[in-house]
Design a protein around this motif. Structure first.
Motif, PDB file in Angstrom:
ATOM      1  N   GLY A   1       0.807  -1.220   0.000  1.00  0.00           N
ATOM      2  CA  GLY A   1       0.000   0.000   0.000  1.00  0.00           C
ATOM      3  C   GLY A   1       0.838   1.265   0.000  1.00  0.00           C
ATOM      4  O   GLY A   1       2.061   1.232  -0.138  1.00  0.00           O
ATOM      5  N   ASP A   2       0.162   2.383   0.174  1.00  0.00           N
ATOM      6  CA  ASP A   2       0.829   3.687   0.175  1.00  0.00           C
ATOM      7  C   ASP A   2       1.402   4.055   1.542  1.00  0.00           C
ATOM      8  O   ASP A   2       2.590   4.286   1.676  1.00  0.00           O
ATOM      9  CB  ASP A   2      -0.134   4.783  -0.283  1.00  0.00           C
ATOM     10  CG  ASP A   2      -0.485   4.655  -1.747  1.00  0.00           C
ATOM     11  OD1 ASP A   2       0.367   4.186  -2.527  1.00  0.00           O
ATOM     12  OD2 ASP A   2      -1.613   5.014  -2.107  1.00  0.00           O
ATOM     13  N   ARG A   3       0.554   4.145   2.543  1.00  0.00           N
ATOM     14  CA  ARG A   3       0.995   4.568   3.880  1.00  0.00           C
ATOM     15  C   ARG A   3       1.046   3.366   4.809  1.00  0.00           C
ATOM     16  O   ARG A   3       0.153   2.529   4.804  1.00  0.00           O
ATOM     17  CB  ARG A   3       0.049   5.610   4.469  1.00  0.00           C
ATOM     18  CG  ARG A   3       0.035   6.932   3.739  1.00  0.00           C
ATOM     19  CD  ARG A   3       1.295   7.748   3.867  1.00  0.00           C
ATOM     20  NE  ARG A   3       1.597   8.083   5.249  1.00  0.00           N
ATOM     21  CZ  ARG A   3       2.788   8.403   5.686  1.00  0.00           C
ATOM     22  NH1 ARG A   3       3.810   8.450   4.857  1.00  0.00           N
ATOM     23  NH2 ARG A   3       3.001   8.675   6.940  1.00  0.00           N
ATOM     24  N   HIS A   4       2.109   3.304   5.595  1.00  0.00           N
ATOM     25  CA  HIS A   4       2.302   2.224   6.549  1.00  0.00           C
ATOM     26  C   HIS A   4       2.615   2.842   7.908  1.00  0.00           C
ATOM     27  O   HIS A   4       3.230   3.921   7.972  1.00  0.00           O
ATOM     28  CB  HIS A   4       3.466   1.335   6.085  1.00  0.00           C
ATOM     29  CG  HIS A   4       3.574   0.074   6.851  1.00  0.00           C
ATOM     30  ND1 HIS A   4       4.173  -0.003   8.091  1.00  0.00           N
ATOM     31  CD2 HIS A   4       3.146  -1.177   6.555  1.00  0.00           C
ATOM     32  CE1 HIS A   4       4.111  -1.248   8.525  1.00  0.00           C
ATOM     33  NE2 HIS A   4       3.491  -1.986   7.611  1.00  0.00           N
ATOM     34  N   PRO A   5       2.216   2.208   9.013  1.00  0.00           N
ATOM     35  CA  PRO A   5       2.508   2.780  10.340  1.00  0.00           C
ATOM     36  C   PRO A   5       3.988   3.072  10.592  1.00  0.00           C
ATOM     37  O   PRO A   5       4.308   4.041  11.283  1.00  0.00           O
ATOM     38  CB  PRO A   5       1.980   1.711  11.309  1.00  0.00           C
ATOM     39  CG  PRO A   5       0.912   1.007  10.551  1.00  0.00           C
ATOM     40  CD  PRO A   5       1.378   1.009   9.113  1.00  0.00           C
ATOM     41  N   ILE A   6       4.907   2.280  10.016  1.00  0.00           N
ATOM     42  CA  ILE A   6       6.317   2.575  10.294  1.00  0.00           C
ATOM     43  C   ILE A   6       6.847   3.759   9.486  1.00  0.00           C
ATOM     44  O   ILE A   6       7.950   4.225   9.740  1.00  0.00           O
ATOM     45  CB  ILE A   6       7.234   1.341  10.174  1.00  0.00           C
ATOM     46  CG1 ILE A   6       7.337   0.823   8.761  1.00  0.00           C
ATOM     47  CG2 ILE A   6       6.801   0.240  11.109  1.00  0.00           C
ATOM     48  CD1 ILE A   6       8.360  -0.303   8.637  1.00  0.00           C
ATOM     49  N   ASP A   7       6.028   4.277   8.589  1.00  0.00           N
ATOM     50  CA  ASP A   7       6.401   5.510   7.890  1.00  0.00           C
ATOM     51  C   ASP A   7       6.511   6.682   8.867  1.00  0.00           C
ATOM     52  O   ASP A   7       7.131   7.698   8.555  1.00  0.00           O
ATOM     53  CB  ASP A   7       5.379   5.868   6.809  1.00  0.00           C
ATOM     54  CG  ASP A   7       5.370   4.887   5.649  1.00  0.00           C
ATOM     55  OD1 ASP A   7       6.343   4.109   5.498  1.00  0.00           O
ATOM     56  OD2 ASP A   7       4.387   4.902   4.894  1.00  0.00           O
ATOM     57  N   GLU A   8       5.931   6.528  10.048  1.00  0.00           N
ATOM     58  CA  GLU A   8       5.968   7.578  11.071  1.00  0.00           C
ATOM     59  C   GLU A   8       7.300   7.615  11.821  1.00  0.00           C
ATOM     60  O   GLU A   8       7.587   8.570  12.528  1.00  0.00           O
ATOM     61  CB  GLU A   8       4.822   7.384  12.068  1.00  0.00           C
ATOM     62  CG  GLU A   8       3.442   7.460  11.445  1.00  0.00           C
ATOM     63  CD  GLU A   8       3.175   8.795  10.767  1.00  0.00           C
ATOM     64  OE1 GLU A   8       3.507   9.845  11.361  1.00  0.00           O
ATOM     65  OE2 GLU A   8       2.652   8.778   9.638  1.00  0.00           O
ATOM     66  N   PHE A   9       8.117   6.568  11.674  1.00  0.00           N
ATOM     67  CA  PHE A   9       9.411   6.524  12.365  1.00  0.00           C
ATOM     68  C   PHE A   9      10.409   7.427  11.649  1.00  0.00           C
ATOM     69  O   PHE A   9      10.409   7.518  10.432  1.00  0.00           O
ATOM     70  CB  PHE A   9      10.001   5.110  12.369  1.00  0.00           C
ATOM     71  CG  PHE A   9       9.161   4.045  13.013  1.00  0.00           C
ATOM     72  CD1 PHE A   9       8.088   4.341  13.832  1.00  0.00           C
ATOM     73  CD2 PHE A   9       9.457   2.715  12.800  1.00  0.00           C
ATOM     74  CE1 PHE A   9       7.324   3.344  14.418  1.00  0.00           C
ATOM     75  CE2 PHE A   9       8.714   1.702  13.377  1.00  0.00           C
ATOM     76  CZ  PHE A   9       7.643   2.015  14.188  1.00  0.00           C
ATOM     77  N   ASP A  10      11.263   8.043  12.421  1.00  0.00           N
ATOM     78  CA  ASP A  10      12.410   8.748  11.855  1.00  0.00           C
ATOM     79  C   ASP A  10      13.546   7.763  11.622  1.00  0.00           C
ATOM     80  O   ASP A  10      14.276   7.857  10.641  1.00  0.00           O
ATOM     81  CB  ASP A  10      12.872   9.864  12.798  1.00  0.00           C
ATOM     82  CG  ASP A  10      11.805  10.920  12.972  1.00  0.00           C
ATOM     83  OD1 ASP A  10      11.465  11.584  11.981  1.00  0.00           O
ATOM     84  OD2 ASP A  10      11.267  11.050  14.098  1.00  0.00           O
ATOM     85  N   VAL A  11      13.682   6.824  12.561  1.00  0.00           N
ATOM     86  CA  VAL A  11      14.738   5.814  12.514  1.00  0.00           C
ATOM     87  C   VAL A  11      14.127   4.469  12.892  1.00  0.00           C
ATOM     88  O   VAL A  11      13.256   4.405  13.761  1.00  0.00           O
ATOM     89  CB  VAL A  11      15.891   6.149  13.499  1.00  0.00           C
ATOM     90  CG1 VAL A  11      16.961   5.077  13.492  1.00  0.00           C
ATOM     91  CG2 VAL A  11      16.485   7.515  13.213  1.00  0.00           C
ATOM     92  N   LEU A  12      14.607   3.409  12.259  1.00  0.00           N
ATOM     93  CA  LEU A  12      14.222   2.047  12.620  1.00  0.00           C
ATOM     94  C   LEU A  12      15.488   1.277  12.974  1.00  0.00           C
ATOM     95  O   LEU A  12      16.412   1.173  12.161  1.00  0.00           O
ATOM     96  CB  LEU A  12      13.505   1.350  11.462  1.00  0.00           C
ATOM     97  CG  LEU A  12      13.135  -0.113  11.713  1.00  0.00           C
ATOM     98  CD1 LEU A  12      12.137  -0.236  12.863  1.00  0.00           C
ATOM     99  CD2 LEU A  12      12.583  -0.743  10.457  1.00  0.00           C
ATOM    100  N   VAL A  13      15.540   0.753  14.188  1.00  0.00           N
ATOM    101  CA  VAL A  13      16.679  -0.030  14.665  1.00  0.00           C
ATOM    102  C   VAL A  13      16.300  -1.501  14.572  1.00  0.00           C
ATOM    103  O   VAL A  13      15.223  -1.903  15.025  1.00  0.00           O
ATOM    104  CB  VAL A  13      17.034   0.341  16.122  1.00  0.00           C
ATOM    105  CG1 VAL A  13      18.184  -0.522  16.635  1.00  0.00           C
ATOM    106  CG2 VAL A  13      17.373   1.822  16.245  1.00  0.00           C
ATOM    107  N   THR A  14      17.189  -2.298  14.008  1.00  0.00           N
ATOM    108  CA  THR A  14      16.930  -3.726  13.836  1.00  0.00           C
ATOM    109  C   THR A  14      18.214  -4.521  13.967  1.00  0.00           C
ATOM    110  O   THR A  14      19.308  -3.974  13.775  1.00  0.00           O
ATOM    111  CB  THR A  14      16.262  -3.989  12.465  1.00  0.00           C
ATOM    112  OG1 THR A  14      15.917  -5.379  12.378  1.00  0.00           O
ATOM    113  CG2 THR A  14      17.152  -3.602  11.304  1.00  0.00           C
TER     114      THR A  14
END
Length: 114
Positions: free
Chosen positions: A53-66
């Motif tokens: 899709g277009d928008r995903h909840p993790i699009d709100e993150f500035d950084v993703l640590v994994t």
């Protein structure tokens, strides 16, 4: 700043970011203390591996640590405005603290499919 951490068990930093559906979300309060502000527990269809899709909840993150991800995942997140940081650190709060202090995180193990 909103920092997401891949955590399938909601306790430690886990890898396979493209398939992860559980995330801890951290920010800082007005005193600069690191606080967990939310947890995401998404259905399988919302893992980035499956999502189209277009928008995903993790699009709100500035950084993703994994703990690990492939180059394709990192590129996909960058195109969505999310910086991906991989690490071998297992404690989410320690990783976020180091990140916000401008300290390099210990490098992640090589990402493998299999």
């Amino acid at each position: 700043m909103k920092i997401g951490v891949t955590s399938q068990n909601f306790k430690t930093i886990t890898g396979h970011a493209g398939k992860t559906r559980r995330f801890l979300i951290y920010s800082q309060d007005e005193r600069g203390n690191i606080i967990e502000i939310e947890r995401l527990d998404l259905p399988k269809a919302m893992s980035m591996h499956e999502f189209r899709g277009d928008r995903h909840p993790i699009d709100e993150f500035d950084v993703l640590v994994t703990a690990g991800c492939g180059d394709g995942f990192s590129r996909r997140m960058a195109s969505r405005g999310v910086k991906v940081v991989t690490t071998s650190e297992v404690d989410p709060k320690v990783a976020v603290s180091l990140l916000l202090a401008g300290v390099s995180l210990p490098p992640a193990q090589p990402h493998e499919h299999g």
